[in-house]
Design a protein around this motif. Structure first.
Motif, PDB file in Angstrom:
ATOM      1  N   ARG A 192     -11.104  17.117  -6.722  1.00  0.00           N
ATOM      2  CA  ARG A 192     -10.954  16.193  -5.600  1.00  0.00           C
ATOM      3  C   ARG A 192      -9.840  15.186  -5.873  1.00  0.00           C
ATOM      4  NH1 ARG A 192     -13.077  11.139  -4.321  1.00  0.00           N
ATOM      5  NH2 ARG A 192     -13.395  10.767  -2.080  1.00  0.00           N
ATOM      6  N   GLU A 193      -9.820  14.645  -7.095  1.00  0.00           N
ATOM      7  CA  GLU A 193      -8.779  13.680  -7.444  1.00  0.00           C
ATOM      8  C   GLU A 193      -7.401  14.335  -7.461  1.00  0.00           C
ATOM      9  OE1 GLU A 193     -10.104  12.132 -11.156  1.00  0.00           O
ATOM     10  OE2 GLU A 193     -11.546  10.738 -10.242  1.00  0.00           O
ATOM     11  N   ARG A 194      -7.345  15.591  -7.891  1.00  0.00           N
ATOM     12  CA  ARG A 194      -6.074  16.308  -7.912  1.00  0.00           C
ATOM     13  C   ARG A 194      -5.568  16.547  -6.492  1.00  0.00           C
ATOM     14  NH1 ARG A 194      -7.691  20.566 -10.323  1.00  0.00           N
ATOM     15  NH2 ARG A 194      -7.686  19.567 -12.376  1.00  0.00           N
ATOM     16  N   LEU A 195      -6.481  16.898  -5.593  1.00  0.00           N
ATOM     17  CA  LEU A 195      -6.089  17.110  -4.201  1.00  0.00           C
ATOM     18  C   LEU A 195      -5.594  15.818  -3.561  1.00  0.00           C
ATOM     19  CD1 LEU A 195      -8.903  19.511  -2.925  1.00  0.00           C
ATOM     20  CD2 LEU A 195      -6.475  20.047  -3.214  1.00  0.00           C
ATOM     21  N   LEU A 196      -6.262  14.699  -3.868  1.00  0.00           N
ATOM     22  CA  LEU A 196      -5.809  13.417  -3.346  1.00  0.00           C
ATOM     23  C   LEU A 196      -4.419  13.076  -3.874  1.00  0.00           C
ATOM     24  CD1 LEU A 196      -9.081  11.270  -3.580  1.00  0.00           C
ATOM     25  CD2 LEU A 196      -7.944  12.095  -1.506  1.00  0.00           C
ATOM     26  N   GLN A 197      -4.208  13.380  -5.156  1.00  0.00           N
ATOM     27  CA  GLN A 197      -2.899  13.126  -5.744  1.00  0.00           C
ATOM     28  C   GLN A 197      -1.820  13.941  -5.036  1.00  0.00           C
ATOM     29  OE1 GLN A 197      -1.953  11.025  -8.022  1.00  0.00           O
ATOM     30  NE2 GLN A 197       0.089  11.778  -8.599  1.00  0.00           N
ATOM     31  N   LEU A 198      -2.113  15.218  -4.791  1.00  0.00           N
ATOM     32  CA  LEU A 198      -1.139  16.079  -4.122  1.00  0.00           C
ATOM     33  C   LEU A 198      -0.935  15.692  -2.661  1.00  0.00           C
ATOM     34  CD1 LEU A 198      -2.236  19.547  -5.581  1.00  0.00           C
ATOM     35  CD2 LEU A 198      -0.193  18.236  -6.178  1.00  0.00           C
ATOM     36  N   SER A 199      -1.955  15.118  -2.055  1.00  0.00           N
ATOM     37  CA  SER A 199      -1.846  14.743  -0.638  1.00  0.00           C
ATOM     38  C   SER A 199      -0.900  13.579  -0.417  1.00  0.00           C
ATOM     39  CB  SER A 199      -3.230  14.377  -0.085  1.00  0.00           C
ATOM     40  OG  SER A 199      -4.098  15.485  -0.120  1.00  0.00           O
ATOM     41  N   TYR A 200      -0.772  12.704  -1.388  1.00  0.00           N
ATOM     42  CA  TYR A 200       0.005  11.485  -1.195  1.00  0.00           C
ATOM     43  C   TYR A 200       1.194  11.344  -2.143  1.00  0.00           C
ATOM     44  CZ  TYR A 200      -3.928  10.072   1.696  1.00  0.00           C
ATOM     45  OH  TYR A 200      -4.885  10.017   2.674  1.00  0.00           O
ATOM     46  N   HIS A 201       1.453  12.370  -2.940  1.00  0.00           N
ATOM     47  CA  HIS A 201       2.590  12.311  -3.860  1.00  0.00           C
ATOM     48  C   HIS A 201       3.407  13.587  -3.770  1.00  0.00           C
ATOM     49  CE1 HIS A 201      -0.071   9.235  -5.547  1.00  0.00           C
ATOM     50  NE2 HIS A 201       0.998   8.710  -6.123  1.00  0.00           N
ATOM     51  N   LEU A 207       6.744  10.837  -6.538  1.00  0.00           N
ATOM     52  CA  LEU A 207       6.824   9.661  -5.671  1.00  0.00           C
ATOM     53  C   LEU A 207       5.885   9.817  -4.478  1.00  0.00           C
ATOM     54  CD1 LEU A 207      10.695   9.173  -5.639  1.00  0.00           C
ATOM     55  CD2 LEU A 207       9.010   7.941  -7.022  1.00  0.00           C
ATOM     56  N   LEU A 208       5.539   8.671  -3.863  1.00  0.00           N
ATOM     57  CA  LEU A 208       4.696   8.714  -2.673  1.00  0.00           C
ATOM     58  C   LEU A 208       5.403   9.476  -1.564  1.00  0.00           C
ATOM     59  CD1 LEU A 208       3.429   5.012  -2.717  1.00  0.00           C
ATOM     60  CD2 LEU A 208       2.199   7.050  -3.454  1.00  0.00           C
ATOM     61  N   ASN A 209       4.645  10.286  -0.822  1.00  0.00           N
ATOM     62  CA  ASN A 209       5.248  11.140   0.205  1.00  0.00           C
ATOM     63  C   ASN A 209       5.031  10.582   1.610  1.00  0.00           C
ATOM     64  OD1 ASN A 209       2.583  11.658   0.791  1.00  0.00           O
ATOM     65  ND2 ASN A 209       2.588  13.733  -0.084  1.00  0.00           N
ATOM     66  N   ARG A 210       5.367  11.405   2.606  1.00  0.00           N
ATOM     67  CA  ARG A 210       5.288  10.981   4.002  1.00  0.00           C
ATOM     68  C   ARG A 210       3.858  10.648   4.422  1.00  0.00           C
ATOM     69  NH1 ARG A 210       4.630  13.167   9.126  1.00  0.00           N
ATOM     70  NH2 ARG A 210       5.987  12.275  10.744  1.00  0.00           N
ATOM     71  N   ASN A 211       2.873  11.410   3.907  1.00  0.00           N
ATOM     72  CA  ASN A 211       1.475  11.130   4.256  1.00  0.00           C
ATOM     73  C   ASN A 211       1.078   9.715   3.845  1.00  0.00           C
ATOM     74  OD1 ASN A 211       1.111  13.705   5.290  1.00  0.00           O
ATOM     75  ND2 ASN A 211       0.324  14.535   3.358  1.00  0.00           N
ATOM     76  N   ARG A 212       1.495   9.309   2.659  1.00  0.00           N
ATOM     77  CA  ARG A 212       1.175   7.966   2.196  1.00  0.00           C
ATOM     78  C   ARG A 212       1.936   6.923   3.023  1.00  0.00           C
ATOM     79  NH1 ARG A 212      -1.161   5.518  -2.259  1.00  0.00           N
ATOM     80  NH2 ARG A 212      -1.203   3.289  -1.803  1.00  0.00           N
ATOM     81  N   TYR A 213       3.182   7.253   3.376  1.00  0.00           N
ATOM     82  CA  TYR A 213       3.968   6.327   4.193  1.00  0.00           C
ATOM     83  C   TYR A 213       3.276   6.086   5.531  1.00  0.00           C
ATOM     84  CZ  TYR A 213       7.615   4.748   7.370  1.00  0.00           C
ATOM     85  OH  TYR A 213       8.328   4.058   8.316  1.00  0.00           O
ATOM     86  N   MET A 214       2.805   7.159   6.154  1.00  0.00           N
ATOM     87  CA  MET A 214       2.149   7.020   7.451  1.00  0.00           C
ATOM     88  C   MET A 214       0.844   6.249   7.313  1.00  0.00           C
ATOM     89  SD  MET A 214       4.242   8.310   9.534  1.00  0.00           S
ATOM     90  CE  MET A 214       3.193   8.244  10.988  1.00  0.00           C
TER      91      MET A 214
END
Length: 222
Positions: A192-201, A207-214
């Motif tokens: 779960r933590e790995r998926l969260l990491q991939l979702s926002y990096h 670096l933080l990605n578009r999902n985190r920016y939004m």
């Protein structure tokens, strides 16, 4: 000869009573393990998962201590410990402990078996002197320990110290099952933590990605 007589018939029921007691203990132990599994299923914090599990086991099994130890192939480290009221903690004593006195334990764990000691004094002479002294020094009269594995290799164990002797044999196989669910819980939390990491990096740069920016943008607009 014309006189009243009384006939008494006795039956040996010790075996039946013991069987009934073991059945009752097994039923109660199964419920304790089910409660632990249910709590693990809902938990998303590895520290809380470990702490709540050993506290529930120690309390319900009326033990003196319940603990988790990791194993790196040569030494043990006590990472989590629960103590009954009035029992002092000994977590600091079980850090970087050489496995030499516990080689018998490792052999049992490698075979997927548990360590079950119902009465330490009765085993004197049948186990190594090092193992006997290591347990006796910690005031352990009875103990049950079950391994937890990763990729088929024991990486630690769960131990219950000085529970009532009549629970020892019946709880051992159930603890083995609980250790399996505990490792599954840790793997689920890690995934779960790995998926969260991939979702926002970004996977390449980190670096933080578009999902985190939004997400940040939406929180600022609120």
């Amino acid at each position: 000869n014309g006189r009243d007589a009384r006939i008494e018939v006795g039956f040996e029921i010790s075996a039946r009573k013991e069987e009934g007691m073991r059945f009752r203990n097994l039923h109660e132990s199964e419920q304790i393990i089910l409660d632990c599994v249910s709590a693990l299923y809902r938990e998303n914090d590895p520290e809380l998962a470990a702490e709540n599990m050993i506290r529930h086991l120690g309390t319900e099994l009326k033990a003196e201590r319940a603990l988790l130890l990791t194993y790196d192939g040569s030494r043990f480290n006590n990472t989590h410990e629960w103590c009954a009221e009035g029992v002092g903690p000994r977590q600091h004593e079980l850090q970087s402990v050489e496995d030499t006195p516990y080689r018998r334990w490792i052999e049992l764990f490698d075979r997927g078996e548990c360590v079950v000691i119902e009465n330490l004094r009765e085993l004197k002479g049948s186990i190594s002197q090092q193992e006997y002294e290591a347990l006796d020094r910690r005031d352990i009269d009875c103990i049950v320990a079950a391994p937890f594995e990763r990729d088929g290799v024991p990486i630690g164990f769960l131990a219950i110290e000085n529970p009532p002797g009549n629970l020892i044999r019946d709880i051992a196989p159930l603890l083995r099952t609980l250790c399996f669910f505990y490792m599954m819980t840790l793997q689920r939390i890690e995934s779960r933590e790995r998926l969260l990491q991939l979702s926002y990096h970004d996977s390449l740069t980190g670096l933080l990605n578009r999902n985190r920016y939004m997400q940040d943008f939406d929180s600022l607009s609120e």
